[in-house]
Scaffold this motif. Structure first.
Motif, PDB file in Angstrom:
ATOM      1  N   GLY B 144       0.835  -1.196   0.000  1.00 59.56           N
ATOM      2  CA  GLY B 144       0.000   0.000   0.000  1.00 59.56           C
ATOM      3  C   GLY B 144       0.867   1.242   0.000  1.00 59.56           C
ATOM      4  N   ILE B 145       0.216   2.380  -0.079  1.00 55.45           N
ATOM      5  CA  ILE B 145       0.946   3.635  -0.236  1.00 55.45           C
ATOM      6  C   ILE B 145       1.886   3.913   0.930  1.00 55.45           C
ATOM      7  CG2 ILE B 145      -1.103   4.866   0.605  1.00 55.45           C
ATOM      8  CD1 ILE B 145       1.432   6.393  -1.749  1.00 55.45           C
ATOM      9  N   ALA B 146       1.422   3.649   2.161  1.00 55.24           N
ATOM     10  CA  ALA B 146       2.255   3.961   3.322  1.00 55.24           C
ATOM     11  C   ALA B 146       3.526   3.122   3.313  1.00 55.24           C
ATOM     12  CB  ALA B 146       1.467   3.713   4.600  1.00 55.24           C
ATOM     13  N   LYS B 147       3.364   1.849   2.992  1.00 50.79           N
ATOM     14  CA  LYS B 147       4.539   0.972   2.987  1.00 50.79           C
ATOM     15  C   LYS B 147       5.495   1.350   1.859  1.00 50.79           C
ATOM     16  CE  LYS B 147       2.993  -2.083   6.074  1.00 50.79           C
ATOM     17  NZ  LYS B 147       2.973  -3.362   6.739  1.00 50.79           N
ATOM     18  N   LYS B 148       4.913   1.809   0.771  1.00 50.14           N
ATOM     19  CA  LYS B 148       5.786   2.244  -0.317  1.00 50.14           C
ATOM     20  C   LYS B 148       6.657   3.403   0.155  1.00 50.14           C
ATOM     21  CE  LYS B 148       3.066   0.883  -4.299  1.00 50.14           C
ATOM     22  NZ  LYS B 148       2.150   1.293  -5.340  1.00 50.14           N
ATOM     23  N   HIS B 149       6.069   4.282   0.947  1.00 53.64           N
ATOM     24  CA  HIS B 149       6.855   5.391   1.457  1.00 53.64           C
ATOM     25  C   HIS B 149       7.982   4.906   2.345  1.00 53.64           C
ATOM     26  CE1 HIS B 149       6.038   9.594   0.640  1.00 53.64           C
ATOM     27  NE2 HIS B 149       4.887   9.165   0.146  1.00 53.64           N
ATOM     28  N   LEU B 288      -6.136  12.762   5.610  1.00 46.14           N
ATOM     29  CA  LEU B 288      -4.727  12.806   5.242  1.00 46.14           C
ATOM     30  C   LEU B 288      -4.599  12.382   3.782  1.00 46.14           C
ATOM     31  CD1 LEU B 288      -3.019  11.237   8.360  1.00 46.14           C
ATOM     32  CD2 LEU B 288      -3.442  13.631   7.821  1.00 46.14           C
ATOM     33  N   VAL B 289      -3.501  12.789   3.172  1.00 42.46           N
ATOM     34  CA  VAL B 289      -3.275  12.368   1.799  1.00 42.46           C
ATOM     35  C   VAL B 289      -3.314  10.844   1.753  1.00 42.46           C
ATOM     36  CG1 VAL B 289      -1.595  12.277  -0.057  1.00 42.46           C
ATOM     37  CG2 VAL B 289      -1.961  14.399   1.185  1.00 42.46           C
ATOM     38  N   GLY B 290      -4.047  10.302   0.791  1.00 40.80           N
ATOM     39  CA  GLY B 290      -4.145   8.855   0.688  1.00 40.80           C
ATOM     40  C   GLY B 290      -5.323   8.282   1.443  1.00 40.80           C
ATOM     41  N   ALA B 291      -6.206   9.131   1.940  1.00 44.25           N
ATOM     42  CA  ALA B 291      -7.354   8.632   2.697  1.00 44.25           C
ATOM     43  C   ALA B 291      -8.422   8.040   1.782  1.00 44.25           C
ATOM     44  CB  ALA B 291      -7.958   9.749   3.536  1.00 44.25           C
ATOM     45  N   GLY B 292      -8.302   8.275   0.484  1.00 40.05           N
ATOM     46  CA  GLY B 292      -9.244   7.685  -0.451  1.00 40.05           C
ATOM     47  C   GLY B 292     -10.343   8.629  -0.891  1.00 40.05           C
ATOM     48  N   ARG B 293     -10.200   9.913  -0.591  1.00 33.56           N
ATOM     49  CA  ARG B 293     -11.252  10.856  -0.967  1.00 33.56           C
ATOM     50  C   ARG B 293     -11.359  10.974  -2.476  1.00 33.56           C
ATOM     51  NH1 ARG B 293      -8.445  15.515   2.046  1.00 33.56           N
ATOM     52  NH2 ARG B 293      -6.758  14.336   1.094  1.00 33.56           N
ATOM     53  N   SER B 294     -10.197  11.052  -3.124  1.00 33.09           N
ATOM     54  CA  SER B 294     -10.237  11.182  -4.588  1.00 33.09           C
ATOM     55  C   SER B 294     -10.908   9.973  -5.207  1.00 33.09           C
ATOM     56  CB  SER B 294      -8.817  11.301  -5.139  1.00 33.09           C
ATOM     57  OG  SER B 294      -8.166  12.403  -4.582  1.00 33.09           O
ATOM     58  N   GLU B 295     -10.646   8.803  -4.668  1.00 36.33           N
ATOM     59  CA  GLU B 295     -11.258   7.592  -5.219  1.00 36.33           C
ATOM     60  C   GLU B 295     -12.776   7.663  -5.120  1.00 36.33           C
ATOM     61  OE1 GLU B 295      -9.611   5.255  -6.688  1.00 36.33           O
ATOM     62  OE2 GLU B 295      -7.572   5.858  -6.156  1.00 36.33           O
ATOM     63  N   PRO B 335     -10.191  17.425 -11.311  1.00 40.09           N
ATOM     64  CA  PRO B 335      -9.315  16.425 -10.700  1.00 40.09           C
ATOM     65  C   PRO B 335      -8.117  17.032  -9.996  1.00 40.09           C
ATOM     66  CG  PRO B 335      -9.044  16.422 -13.062  1.00 40.09           C
ATOM     67  CD  PRO B 335     -10.118  17.406 -12.769  1.00 40.09           C
ATOM     68  N   GLU B 336      -7.552  16.197  -9.155  1.00 38.88           N
ATOM     69  CA  GLU B 336      -6.388  16.599  -8.372  1.00 38.88           C
ATOM     70  C   GLU B 336      -5.147  16.644  -9.261  1.00 38.88           C
ATOM     71  OE1 GLU B 336      -5.761  13.761  -5.360  1.00 38.88           O
ATOM     72  OE2 GLU B 336      -4.069  14.792  -4.457  1.00 38.88           O
ATOM     73  N   GLU B 337      -5.000  15.608 -10.102  1.00 37.29           N
ATOM     74  CA  GLU B 337      -3.812  15.539 -10.953  1.00 37.29           C
ATOM     75  C   GLU B 337      -4.085  16.307 -12.229  1.00 37.29           C
ATOM     76  OE1 GLU B 337      -1.637  12.087 -11.122  1.00 37.29           O
ATOM     77  OE2 GLU B 337      -2.379  11.285  -9.236  1.00 37.29           O
TER      78      GLU B 337
ATOM     79  N   GLY C 315      -5.030  -1.361  -8.422  1.00 37.69           N
ATOM     80  CA  GLY C 315      -5.459  -0.134  -7.764  1.00 37.69           C
ATOM     81  C   GLY C 315      -4.544   0.141  -6.600  1.00 37.69           C
ATOM     82  N   ARG C 316      -4.924   1.103  -5.768  1.00 42.51           N
ATOM     83  CA  ARG C 316      -4.001   1.545  -4.754  1.00 42.51           C
ATOM     84  C   ARG C 316      -4.130   0.755  -3.473  1.00 42.51           C
ATOM     85  NH1 ARG C 316      -4.944   7.430  -4.605  1.00 42.51           N
ATOM     86  NH2 ARG C 316      -4.306   6.927  -2.503  1.00 42.51           N
ATOM     87  N   VAL C 317      -5.308   0.156  -3.265  1.00 40.45           N
ATOM     88  CA  VAL C 317      -5.543  -0.661  -2.069  1.00 40.45           C
ATOM     89  C   VAL C 317      -5.392   0.180  -0.810  1.00 40.45           C
ATOM     90  CG1 VAL C 317      -5.075  -2.833  -0.907  1.00 40.45           C
ATOM     91  CG2 VAL C 317      -4.531  -2.591  -3.332  1.00 40.45           C
TER      92      VAL C 317
HETATM   93  N1  LIG Z   1      -0.482   3.335  -3.996  1.00 38.99           N
HETATM   94  C1  LIG Z   1       0.097   4.432  -4.453  1.00 38.99           C
HETATM   95  N2  LIG Z   1       1.202   4.300  -5.195  1.00 38.99           N
HETATM   96  C2  LIG Z   1       1.815   5.383  -5.692  1.00 38.99           C
HETATM   97  N3  LIG Z   1       1.401   6.627  -5.509  1.00 38.99           N
HETATM   98  C3  LIG Z   1       0.299   6.828  -4.779  1.00 38.99           C
HETATM   99  C4  LIG Z   1      -0.404   5.742  -4.232  1.00 38.99           C
HETATM  100  N4  LIG Z   1      -1.431   6.240  -3.559  1.00 38.99           N
HETATM  101  C5  LIG Z   1      -1.405   7.570  -3.694  1.00 38.99           C
HETATM  102  N5  LIG Z   1      -0.357   7.921  -4.424  1.00 38.99           N
HETATM  103  C6  LIG Z   1       0.022   9.279  -4.768  1.00 38.99           C
HETATM  104  O1  LIG Z   1       0.083  10.036  -3.613  1.00 38.99           O
HETATM  105  C7  LIG Z   1      -0.436  11.337  -3.828  1.00 38.99           C
HETATM  106  C8  LIG Z   1      -1.520  11.650  -2.888  1.00 38.99           C
HETATM  107  O2  LIG Z   1      -2.540  10.690  -2.976  1.00 38.99           O
HETATM  108  P1  LIG Z   1      -4.041  11.120  -3.202  1.00 38.99           P
HETATM  109  O3  LIG Z   1      -4.268  12.477  -2.697  1.00 38.99           O
HETATM  110  O4  LIG Z   1      -4.422  10.851  -4.598  1.00 38.99           O
HETATM  111  O5  LIG Z   1      -4.777  10.096  -2.292  1.00 38.99           O
HETATM  112  P2  LIG Z   1      -6.311   9.906  -2.206  1.00 38.99           P
HETATM  113  O6  LIG Z   1      -6.597   8.518  -1.998  1.00 38.99           O
HETATM  114  O7  LIG Z   1      -6.947  10.640  -3.263  1.00 38.99           O
HETATM  115  O8  LIG Z   1      -6.550  10.566  -0.878  1.00 38.99           O
HETATM  116  P3  LIG Z   1      -6.897  12.007  -0.628  1.00 38.99           P
HETATM  117  O9  LIG Z   1      -7.464  12.563  -1.845  1.00 38.99           O
HETATM  118  O10 LIG Z   1      -7.846  11.772   0.476  1.00 38.99           O
HETATM  119  O11 LIG Z   1      -5.631  12.649  -0.199  1.00 38.99           O
HETATM  120  C9  LIG Z   1      -0.924  11.366  -5.251  1.00 38.99           C
HETATM  121  O12 LIG Z   1       0.053  12.020  -6.028  1.00 38.99           O
HETATM  122  C10 LIG Z   1      -1.039   9.922  -5.635  1.00 38.99           C
HETATM  123  O13 LIG Z   1      -0.747   9.738  -6.990  1.00 38.99           O
END
Ligand SMILES: Nc1ncnc2c1ncn2[C@@H]1O[C@H](COP(=O)(O)OP(=O)(O)OP(=O)(O)O)[C@@H](O)[C@H]1O
Ligand SMILES: Nc1ncnc2c1ncn2[C@@H]1O[C@H](COP(=O)(O)OP(=O)(O)OP(=O)(O)O)[C@@H](O)[C@H]1O
Ligand SMILES: [Mg+2]
Ligand SMILES: [Mg+2]
Lengths: 304, 501, 325, 331
Positions: B144-149, B288-295, B335-337, C315-317
């Motif tokens: 997952g994203i946190a572990k990747k970090h 927090l970033v990565g909370a899944g809001r964008s999804e 979109p965010e990106e 997906g990102r999981v």
């Molecule tokens: N699994 C992942 N692998 C690589 N990059 C990721 C992954 N998850 C998120 N990112 C990157 O991290 C950044 C922040 O994530 P993002 O904001 O899209 O998360 P989110 O799920 O939309 O959560 P939120 O919008 O709540 O912050 C983005 O640039 C995204 O591309």
């Protein structure tokens, strides 16, 4: 000056280069110019492009060995409409697409010869198979029919087990030859009435150490095939003389330009080779195939 | 006092249309953590890229241990002893964790071949020392994203560097993982390494940094010792004016519910998300970033398939299967990106704006350029777009102006609900205020706005109600009346109230 | 499904075994060791070429000029051999590798320095190389009689019961295995395919690595040029015409992702072998050779569908329960 | 609060569109075409002749018809390598129908229908199953031609009626062949489709950034599917023309057409990465390829040597602007 185009199936083929030799010889005798041309890939589309450019150059005659008997007809008809004489030689064009066709030899005679080449070295008879060129090749198909017709009466001990097609492509021919050997354990001879196929088959027999077990024969260019006569993969092969063929084709074309009429029964001169008579499809046969074996291959391999 | 181990002076870097860095300087000291502070787009990441050989500065010098260095490639930067954890995870999904850590500097055996055994063992050792709980042998894409970090952190550690740069390393980490990271940073300090730490979180900065440097709009505006400076002083430097004046006041006149979502779920990304937004309301989504809001938002927009859940728009059930369906229904998404999903670079502004509205500008399927220009002009001018002409390629616009093009594109479709995902990310302060002001205008015209934002002030300043998400789940929905920032942060990070108190 | 993606090579190997067994049921001689070795030997050249192509595809590029490179190098070596039969064969082989590598490097330079998409570059050089075959040979064929016996016989010799040609394939495969798994270059090839941006951050020179990939593919094509010519004992303009797509097909069947970054030496070898087995089996079981093309086409489609299933982005999981680690 | 009159008025465009068109790719191609035409006229006395020029067009019309549709497909970021195989299959099925006594309209319908069906199959695999088009069409390339081989085995079909042959051999007026007229009409239609309709605008958007296009409400999958069908349709039409011109069908027909069509597209300035290109460029490129091959043919230069010219032309024409830009940056 009179210009005659000698169009071949594909450039670079030793057989056609030899034919060109004869054609140039005829050109000198007749005082005409011979344009030697053809596509690189042996396809009808490519040959049509060549024909189109010859029509544009307003040559006086086209003498062609065709990649496809039917596909070239429209293009050649266009040539004839523009007053260009059309002769096909070696591999023919359907009647509508040419005025005269020159067979290198008589179809029946060739069919019989290729079986005889195998039978001569199989006193007890046995299984033989044919590795042909493309499935669409007119001349090969006619010879194979004639060969089949000749077997029951003249070679009753010969058993023709299969006919396969190598498309005049070394790789495909090699694969097909291997397939034959694998499928028919009792195979005694492979007959390849095509210069590409016969080399491929002989190479396979050599590679698989089957010299003496399987005899490769068929129609071959002496220069390309010499080594296989030498190493015993083949006892004998046959071919007409391509030099004479190119020579005769140019003569025929020149006859037509001079105003001779192409009709059944007409007698046309082919220079030093002699004279041919047109049959009811306006086709003529040049001569019987000539057999090459250990005794004469050295000599002929230096010529073509 | 000791001399700095790394000195940057007069660094300038421009991109087409933006001067990202303007003669900035920076000093890093051995055994100390220096925090680099600045708003989004202040130029922090750009400076990191300059220091790691990814960008070449237009002007300026870099000195390491007193000697001037040139960093033409990423390799030369690691050779000079500089390593970085970048803001975006720049890793390789298809390769194993061990290789991600050691790519480019893998251990080599006697024959000059990569020594996989040593590599794996050392990678595992590094990971274990960080208590990451990651198997070095699996492919990165399974994390997952946190572990990747964490893998990115491990990679930086595996390079034996004197200078370690961390660009928002904690943004996607949980509290527990952040604590582990702090321990690691302490260890690095004891080792005598110089650390550059970039973060937007002040608690963090005050906890681990020794020094600070503040950037604003690509310029260095202040530096000093953390212990001698108050938080409000730093904020003053960052923003250049008082913070609380930024958001436009508005008196909300909320109407009926326009869009209601119930139990939206996705197999792997989010679960059981319900919310409703009213006419004239701004609904904030915090996390927090990565909370899944964008999804979630992309699912509402028809881009991601739902596994269950339902949506009602203006009393009618909708189930958009594509963005086109959503747009037809009246839901649009900024979109965010921006670069990847928002604008179509290498096409002119007017074509970007007219793309979803072609049906309106055309006549029986044939383009009418005059109509397109008219439409584009109407909406871009409302947003005060700064460009030389409507035929200008959008890639040559600044980030804020690109954002305006995206918003203009959607306004032209006359939507009912507009979703803004991190609408001011990477936008300069001026444009930011304009976007905020404009959001106010939108709702006063009767639109419903859903705003996803990770910036606390923005969420608190703009929203009528706030949905908080954590790890793909909805934590709470709050009325934005007298909300304390800490409450939101606790909910988003999952810290229990009493534990923190 | 997950197992399938994890052990793609295993499944492909299984598919090959199934085909062999099926053919054997109708024709016992097919699975005799000697015949299997023949199939391996027949596929050797394709295997080497597939490996070369794989290296290029890994970097998100494609080389359409490999077959033309093969034809050109083959023609050059055949003409040299015909003109100077005294030149030792190892020198000729080394020459082939150098010439082929140079042709590949030409592709690589254009991709690297001018940033022209690989497919455009190699589409151009494909026709140029093949045209040059004709130009240097004047259209004439070089046939068996003109080649020296050593030239023809080298690959037909046997060592430990295997033809030398097979040994060439084995050695090349081993070299590629080492290259891809044990060298920095090999890993860079994967890295720039998986994520070019991240590669830059990691200090990999993306352009130069692509250049090297093309050079390697070229060198392999050059070697294959000699082997092809001496195997089919004829050098002509049409040698291996259209074969570039067969090479790519072998890679695709072998699980090499056209999007770059995914592919293994074993996979590419098995992909080639699969095509080899099909080609050999059809004539044997008396299926008209006309079926061959449709069958290999279907195999390619099946392979991409299966591979894509495996590569599908998870997906990102975000949800903890789904993380599975 | 905000007064609109205070806003700066954004101009539609700064530069003259005519000027930028003149500096573009098309001018380069026109120049190349003129040079080749002139060289040809001097090199061969037979070149400047109505019938020669008419024959010339037969060398490229079928491939160019496909190139028109292929251009759209490539602009959208996809590719179709199976077009030549579609011709073979369509031609074979027409031949088969002929054996059952089909007449001309039915034959045409079958040829065109086969083309569309094959295109739809490609389109389904690419957009429905989300597979890369280059691999899919390498597969279907073998599959389609393979089916032609299975059907036709070792025969060839012939004996097409004269009314059918007219499509490939007939003249509409004087030296103007039906094939040429059809190509010109198709070129105009494709020009309008790509440059003057919503559909074309969306194709460009998809090619530049299909994610952003999707996020902008463009139905990316549907449009790509249509483009594959369109490419299939044009291949079907080319099959009718080629079959009519040859008067016979073999499974090995049209070998290598795909690469020639793609060469025309790329030479015409279409970016292989998608997102940019013009129909005028493609038409000019087709003309250039035709002029080069026919001109060299008149000098009896073998076809294979001509390919050196087209191959080099392809690389040089693409490399020149890049080199020029590099050189200018250095200066
Ligand atoms: N699994 C992942 N692998 C690589 N990059 C990721 C992954 N998850 C998120 N990112 C990157 O991290 C950044 C922040 O994530 P993002 O904001 O899209 O998360 P989110 O799920 O939309 O959560 P939120 O919008 O709540 O912050 C983005 O640039 C995204 O591309
Ligand atoms: N490659 C690029 N091309 C054009 N502009 C760029 C590029 N990279 C950065 N910028 C611009 O440079 C400015 C500084 O960006 P940078 O990423 O350094 O900000 P930051 O301080 O790291 O912000 P954040 O806190 O959001 O990460 C921004 O205006 C950004 O849009
Ligand atoms: Mg940043
Ligand atoms: Mg987000």
């Amino acid at each position: 000056q009179t210009r005659i185009a000698l169009v071949v199936k594909s450039l670079g083929n030793g057989f056609f280069d030899a034919a060109n030799k004869g054609a140039q010889e005829a050109a000198k005798e007749l005082g005409v110019e011979v344009i030697y041309t053809g596509p690189t890939a042996a396809t009808a589309e490519a040959q049509i492009e060549v024909i189109n450019s010859l029509i544009a150059q307003q040559v006086d005659a086209i003498a062609i060995s065709a990649n496809d008997p039917d596909a070239l007809v429209p293009a050649l008809q266009k040539a004839m409409e523009r007053g260009i004489k059309v002769v096909s030689w070696d591999s023919g064009v359907a009647e509508a697409g040419r005025q005269v066709h020159l067979n290198p030899s008589d179809v029946g005679l060739i069919g019989e010869t290729i079986i005889k080449l195998a039978a001569d070295y199989l006193p007890d008879g046995g299984d033989v198979a044919i590795l042909s060129a493309a499935s669409t090749a007119t001349n090969q198909n006619a010879w194979i029919e004639a060969a089949k017709a000749a077997i029951p009466a003249k070679f009753p001990k010969i058993n023709l087990v299969s006919v396969v097609y190598g498309d005049d492509d070394s790789v495909k021919s090699t694969d097909e030859a291997k397939g034959l050997i694998a499928s028919y354990p009792d195979l005694k001879a492979i007959i390849a009435p095509t210069t590409v196929g016969v080399v491929a088959a002989a190479q396979v027999v050599t590679d698989q150490n089957l010299i003496g077990k399987i005899n490769v024969t068929g129609l071959a260019l002496p220069s390309e095939f010499k080594q296989f006569i030498d190493n015993g993969a083949s006892q004998a092969v046959a071919l007409w003389n391509p030099i004479d063929l190119g020579y005769s084709a140019v003569y025929l074309a020149n006859d037509l330009i001079k105003g001779e009429e192409a009709k059944p029964g007409a007698k046309l001169s082919i220079g030093r080779v002699g004279e041919v008579t047109l049959d009811d499809t306006n086709s003529a046969a040049m001569a019987a195939p000539f057999e090459f074996n250990k005794s004469n291959i050295d000599e002929f391999s230096k010529i073509y | 006092m000791t001399d700095p181990i790394l000195t940057l002076s007069g660094i300038t870097k421009s991109f087409p249309g933006v001067r990202a860095l303007n003669g900035v300087s920076l000093e890093l000291f051995a055994g100390q953590v220096t925090a680099l502070i600045g708003e989004n787009g202040a130029g922090k990441s750009t400076l990191v890229k300059v220091m790691t050989g990814i960008y070449q500065p237009d002007a300026g010098d870099i000195h390491v241990a007193g000697r001037q260095v040139h960093l033409p490639t990423a390799h030369s930067a690691s050779a000079a002893g500089i390593t970085a954890i970048h803001q975006e995870t720049v890793l390789f999904d298809e390769l194993t964790v061990a290789e991600n850590i050691y790519l480019g500097h893998a251990p080599i055996n006697r024959f000059g071949m990569i020594d996989w055994k040593t590599m794996r063992a050392e990678a595992q050792e590094t990971l274990d020392s960080m208590a990451a709980g990651i198997d070095a042998d699996i492919k990165l894409k399974e994390l997952g994203i946190a572990k990747k970090h964490l893998v990115a952190v491990a990679r930086a550690l595996s390079i034996d560097a004197q200078i370690v740069i961390m660009d928002e390393p904690t943004a996607a980490l949980s509290q527990k993982e952040i604590e582990d990271l702090y321990v690691l940073i302490e260890l690095l300090k004891e080792d005598g390494k110089a650390i550059l730490f970039i973060s937007h979180k002040f608690d963090e900065i005050y906890r681990i940094a020794d020094r600070y440097t503040v950037f604003r709009d690509g310029e260095m505006v202040g530096k000093g010792m953390i212990a001698e400076t108050s938080q409000s002083q730093i904020v003053q430097m960052m923003v250049g004016r008082a913070v609380d004046q930024i958001f436009p006041a508005r008196n909300a006149a909320l109407g009926d519910v326009v869009l209601e979502a119930k139990g939206l779920s996705h197999p792997t990304e989010f679960d059981d998300i319900s919310f409703a937004v009213r006419k004239g309301e701004i609904l904030g989504f915090y996390g927090l970033v990565g909370a899944g809001r964008s999804e979630v938002m992309q699912a509402v927009f028809g881009m991601t398939a739902l596994s269950s859940g339902s949506m009602v728009l203006d009393g009618q059930a909708i189930a958009p299967k594509s963005a086109a369906d959503a747009v037809d229904a009246g839901i649009v998404y900024v979109p965010e990106e921006r670069g990847k999903q928002g604008v179509i670079t290498s096409q002119p502004i007017f074509q970007n704006v007219s793309l979803p509205s072609l049906k309106k500008t055309s006549k029986s399927g044939f383009l009418r350029m005059a109509e397109e220009f008219k439409l584009a002009r109407t909406y871009t001018e409302r947003l005060d777009l700064r460009a030389s002409s409507l035929s200008q390629d959008v890639s040559t616009l600044s980030g804020g102006n690109q954002q305006k093009v995206v918003i203009a594109k959607w306004l032209a479709t006359l939507p009912k609900v507009i979703i803004l995902d991190e609408p001011t990310k990477g936008i300069d302060i001026g444009s930011k205020a304009a976007v905020h002001e404009f959001m106010g205008e939108l709702v006063s015209q009767g639109l419903s706005v859903i705003m996803v934002s990770s910036e606390l002030p923005e969420v608190l300043g703009m929203s009528d109600r706030i949905v908080v998400m954590r790890e793909g789940r909805l934590v709470d929905t709050l009325d934005n009346k007298g909300l304390k920032p800490e409450t939101l942060v606790r909910l988003a990070a999952g810290i229990a109230e009493e534990a923190a108190a | 499904m997950k197992a399938l993606t994890k052990h793609r090579e295993l499944w492909l190997a299984l598919a090959i075994v199934v085909v062999v067994i099926a053919v054997t049921l109708r024709f016992p001689r097919f699975s005799q060791p000697s015949n299997l070795l023949t199939i391996f030997n027949d596929t050797s050249i394709l295997m080497m070429l597939a490996l070369g192509q794989m290296v290029v595809i890994l970097t998100r590029s494609i080389d359409l000029s490999m077959a033309a490179n093969l034809a050109l190098t083959g023609m050059i070596v055949a003409m040299v051999n015909a003109a100077f039969p005294g030149v030792p064969i190892p020198v000729l082989i080394a020459g082939c590798i150098v010439v082929g590598g140079a042709l590949g490097a030409f592709n690589g330079i254009l991709v690297w320095k001018l940033n022209i998409p690989a497919i455009v570059v190699t589409l151009g050089t494909l026709t140029i190389f093949r045209g040059l075959v004709f130009v240097i040979s004047g259209g004439a064929w070089v046939n068996a009689a003109q080649m020296s016996p050593d030239f023809i016989q080298l690959q037909r010799g046997a060592f430990l019961g295997l033809p030398i040609l097979s040994w060439f394939a084995i050695v090349v495969a081993a070299l590629f295995y080492v290259l891809m798994t044990r060298t920095a270059l090999g890993r860079s090839l994967y890295a720039i395919g998986v994520n070019p941006t991240a590669s830059v951050y990691t200090g990999i020179n993306v352009g130069r690595t692509k250049f090297l990939a093309f050079t390697i593919a070229g060198a392999v094509s050059g070697l294959a040029g000699y082997l092809w010519i001496s195997r089919y004992v004829i050098a002509s303009t049409e040698v291996a015409s259209g074969y570039e797509l067969t090479i790519i097909a072998a890679c695709v069947i072998g699980g090499v992702s056209i999007a770059g970054g995914i592919g293994t030496v074993g996979g590419a070898l098995l992909g080639a072998l699969f095509l080899g087995v099909i080609n050999n089996a059809l004539p044997v079981i008396n299926i008209s050779p006309f079926w061959q093309m449709a069958i290999s086409g279907s195999a390619i489609l099946l392979a991409v569908v299966l591979n894509a299933r495996g590569e599908r982005n998870k997906g990102r999981v975000i949800l903890k329960k789904a993380e599975g680690v | 609060m905000t007064d609109t009159s205070l806003h700066r008025q954004l101009p539609d465009r700064l530069d003259n569109p005519l000027r930028s068109a003149l500096l573009g790719w098309q001018t380069l191609l026109v120049l190349v075409a003129v040079v080749i035409f002139t060289v040809n006229s001097f090199a061969s006395p037979y070149f400047l002749n109505a019938w020669s020029l008419s024959d010339l067009t037969f060398n490229f019309t079928e491939k160019a018809l496909i190139a028109l549709a292929m251009a759209l497909l490539i602009i959208s970021g996809e590719i179709d390598l199976s077009v030549a195989a579609i011709i073979a299959l369509a031609s074979t099925l027409m031949g088969l129908a002929l054996q059952f006594g089909a007449d001309t309209p039915v034959l045409v319908l079958i040829g065109v229908g086969t083309g569309i069906a094959c295109g739809a199959f490609n389109g389904f695999l690419v957009t429905g199953l989300k597979l890369p088009s280059i691999v899919v069409t390498i597969g279907t390339m073998s599959l389609f031609r393979g089916i032609a081989f299975i059907v036709l085995g070792d025969q060839s079909f012939k004996g097409y009626p004269a009314s059918f042959s007219w499509f490939g051999q007939g003249y509409v007026w004087w030296v103007i062949s039906f094939e040429l007229v059809l190509f010109l009409v198709a070129a105009v239609i494709f020009y309008v489709l790509l440059h003057r309709t919503n559909f074309g605008r969306r194709v460009f958007a998809i090619g530049n950034n299909d994610v952003a296009a999707k996020f902008s409400g463009v139905r990316v999958e549907r449009i790509k599917f249509i483009l594959f069908c369109l490419t299939g349709l044009m291949s079907g039409i080319a099959a009718v023309l080629l079959t009519a011109r040859l008067g016979s069908t073999r499974p090995s027909i049209a070998q290598g057409f795909e690469l020639e069509a793609i060469t025309m597209v790329v030479l015409g300035g279409v970016s292989i990465l998608g997102g940019a290109g013009s129909i005028i460029g493609v038409v000019l490129a087709a003309l250039i390829v035709g002029l080069v091959t026919f001109g060299l043919g008149l000098l009896n230069v073998p076809g294979i040597v001509m390919t050196i010219f087209t191959g080099s032309l392809l690389i040089v024409v693409i490399a020149l602007p890049i080199l020029f830009k590099m050189w200018r940056q250095r200066a």
